[in-house]
Each structure stands twice: as C-alpha cells, then as structure tokens.
Scaffold this motif. Structure first.
Motif, short mmCIF file in Angstrom:
data_model
loop_
_atom_site.label_atom_id
_atom_site.label_comp_id
_atom_site.label_asym_id
_atom_site.label_seq_id
_atom_site.Cartn_x
_atom_site.Cartn_y
_atom_site.Cartn_z
N UNK A 76 2.64 6.60 -15.37
CA UNK A 76 2.04 6.02 -14.28
C UNK A 76 2.67 6.40 -12.88
N UNK A 77 3.89 6.55 -12.77
CA UNK A 77 4.55 6.58 -11.40
C UNK A 77 4.27 8.19 -11.21
N UNK A 78 4.18 8.99 -12.10
CA UNK A 78 3.84 10.38 -11.73
C UNK A 78 2.47 10.41 -11.30
N UNK A 79 1.57 9.62 -11.77
CA UNK A 79 0.03 9.61 -11.31
C UNK A 79 0.08 9.12 -9.75
N UNK A 80 0.57 8.04 -9.62
CA UNK A 80 0.85 7.71 -8.13
C UNK A 80 1.50 8.66 -7.19
N UNK A 81 2.41 9.56 -7.77
CA UNK A 81 3.07 10.65 -6.71
C UNK A 81 2.07 11.72 -6.59
N UNK A 82 1.13 12.20 -7.64
CA UNK A 82 0.27 13.09 -7.44
C UNK A 82 -0.97 12.55 -6.66
N UNK A 88 -1.97 13.16 1.07
CA UNK A 88 -1.37 13.56 2.24
C UNK A 88 -1.80 14.92 2.52
N UNK A 89 -2.37 15.60 1.57
CA UNK A 89 -2.87 17.15 1.93
C UNK A 89 -4.38 17.02 2.09
N UNK A 117 10.98 7.22 -2.72
CA UNK A 117 10.61 7.21 -1.14
C UNK A 117 10.52 8.72 -0.68
N UNK A 118 9.05 8.74 0.00
CA UNK A 118 8.71 10.22 0.35
C UNK A 118 7.97 10.70 -0.55
N UNK A 119 7.73 10.11 -1.59
CA UNK A 119 6.94 10.90 -2.68
C UNK A 119 5.59 9.98 -3.06
N UNK A 120 5.63 8.64 -3.26
CA UNK A 120 4.60 7.66 -3.35
C UNK A 120 4.40 6.81 -2.28
#
Length: 325
Positions: A76-82, A88-89, A117-120
């Motif tokens: 789930x955290x990786x999904x948030x990061x993606x 951002x892009x 921090x800086x990823x999500x």
C-alpha cells in the motif's frame, strides 16, 4: 415471478462478480510479478555500495538474508509512492479536492516518520485513500447484495469506511515498525562506534565501520547521511539531525544532540556513547517487557468472545435441556 427474477439477478451478479474477481486477481498477480522483477533489477543496479562493503553476485535483496515477500503495508505504501510520483510528473490528475488536505501537518509528520519524506505527498495519500474506499465499498456492496439489498448497502458503507481508514492505519503501522527497528539497532550501533573510537578511529571511520558490517535500516540511513556530509551536500550536524527527525524517537534525538555537542566542543565521545548505549538497551528491554505484559490482557478478548461462550453452552446446555423438558 418477482422472487424468481430477483434470484436470477442475484445469481447473475454473483457470477459476474466471480468472473471479474478472477480476472482482476490474474492481472494483479501478473503486475505484481513484473513489479517484483523490476524492483530486483533496479536494486541490483542502482543500490549504492555501503562504505567498506562489497556486493556479491546473487546477494539477497533484504538485509536479513533471503528474498521475502512484501507485506500489505509495503504494497500500500508503494502504491502511494507511485501515485505521488505520477501526480508530480503530471501523468495523473488529482482526485481529492483541495479542502480535504487542509491542516495536514500531522499527516506530513507521519509520512516523515515512516521514512517516506519526498516520496509520498499529501495529494497522493488522499487519492489512494479515496480509490481504496471506493474499491472496498464496491466489493462490500457486491458481497452484501447476494443476501439482500439492505445487506448490500450495509456492506458498501462498511467497505468504504474500512478503505478510508486503512491507509492511515498502514502509515501508523509503518511508523511504529520503523521506530521498533531503530530501538533494536540503536544500542548496537552506539557500542560499535564507541569501540571504534577507543581503537583510535575517528567518528567518521567508526561510523563507516558500523555501516560496512551491518545491514539494517539504521545502517543504511547512517550511510546515506555520511555520504551527504562527505560529498558536501550538508554538514554533519544537518545530516544527523535530519536523520533523527525522520524517526519518531526521543532517545535517538538525544543521542544525536550528544554526538553533535561532543564533536563541536571536543568532549569524550566514547563515554557519552557508552552511556547512551546503556540507556537505549534499558529502554528496549523495558519496551519488550511492556509488550509481553500486555499479551495476557489482549488475550482476554478472544477468550471472552470465543472460548467462554462455548464452555458455558457445554456446561449449562444439559441443565437447560432438562429444565425445558
């Protein structure tokens, strides 16, 4: 006629739900395999070498040895990061309105303490929250509609509420897990650095000694911080304080401040680290004893809800049958 039509609609909805679930499971499994293969390749190519460490061919991807499967929290955290990266892009449009993200200081602090921090971003978190709430609400509605329309509405409400709460719960779990990893490794790190200082090494050399021979999240964080002040991206104080601020640990903050003062004023750093190691070890032992002491209290809930009613039925059942006869 109406009952037969309602039964037919239920059978059709269940069949369509089963087919959609099967297809979705296949697609998720295929995407998961592709993502795991891509992650393994990127870790092997882009992972920087720790000071004093040598990467071996075919080395396991996790610090403890061996390949491990991702947990639900990590997925789930990786999904948030993606999602945050896509926002951002400009590849995705935001779903959550701006008024939902007001007063998000506590959320941002939790993201920092989880090491994201800086990823999500806050927008990515809220988008994943809304998408998961809609998905679980649809699943609850589909499952509940098999029994009745009222159960379908209740299942939709329960699924939406669970999906809305789940990302926050997973984020808090990641914060606690990261703090627990820090408490487990902190005393060991302090002892190794103090031993290096007593052997004639500098603080940077002692820290590189620890980072080169230990594979844990704290060692990787310290190696990244050391790289920052070695390459001139930040001062030693800034890098160490940024690392301590990324953890939800008051003890680690005091250790970092003690190190900063000792290096600045030239006091005995090894003695201070020994005292801090003893304090960290005692704190970790107390936390583990507290968690063990809470286990019997937590076991009272399943005991009272599952075992006790069965025992009452077993003991009082024959008596009640005789009284009814």
């Amino acid at each position: 006629m109406a009952g037969a039509l309602l039964t037919a609609l239920r059978v059709i909805s269940v069949s369509l739900g089963a087919v959609c679930g099967f297809v979705l499971a296949l697609e998720l499994a295929r995407a998961y395999r592709r993502r795991e293969l891509r992650r393994m390749v990127m870790e092997e190519v882009e992972r920087p070498l720790l000071p004093g460490a040598r990467r071996q061919r075919g080395a396991p991807s996790d610090p403890d040895g061996g390949h491990r499967r991702r947990t639900a929290t990590e997925a789930l955290l990786q999904t948030m990061e993606q999602r945050s990266r896509a926002l951002a892009m400009g590849a995705r449009r935001p779903l959550a309105p701006a008024w939902l993200m007001r007063n998000s200081e506590a959320l941002e602090q939790s993201v920092v303490h989880a090491g994201l921090a800086g990823r999500v971003s806050v927008q990515g978190f809220w988008d994943c929250r809304l998408m998961l709430s809609a998905l679980l609400g649809a699943v609850g509605c589909l499952v509940g509609s098999v029994f009745s329309s009222e159960m379908g509405a209740l299942g939709a409400a329960a699924g939406a509420a669970a999906g809305f709460r789940l990302p926050r719960t997973m984020l808090e779990k990641a914060v606690r897990s990261r703090a627990s990893d820090l408490e487990r490794s902190l005393s060991e790190m302090l002892e190794v650095v103090a031993l290096g200082l007593r052997s004639g090494l500098s603080f940077d050399g002692s820290l590189a000694l620890y980072c080169g021979h230990f594979r844990c999240p704290l060692a990787r964080g310290l190696a990244a911080a050391q790289s920052q002040w070695e390459y001139g991206l930040a001062t030693r104080e800034q890098a160490l304080r940024a690392l301590s601020n990324s953890y939800d640990s008051i003890l680690f903050g005091r250790v970092v401040e003690s190190v900063v003062r000792s290096i600045r004023f030239g006091s005995s750093l090894a003695d201070n680290l020994d005292d801090a190691a003893s304090e960290a070890r005692a704190h970790y032992r107390t936390a583990r004893q507290e968690s063990v002491a809470k286990a019997p209290v937590k076991m009272m809930l399943p005991t009272s809800t599952l075992i006790l009613p069965a025992m009452l039925i077993l003991v009082l059942g024959p008596v009640l049958l005789e009284l009814m006869g």
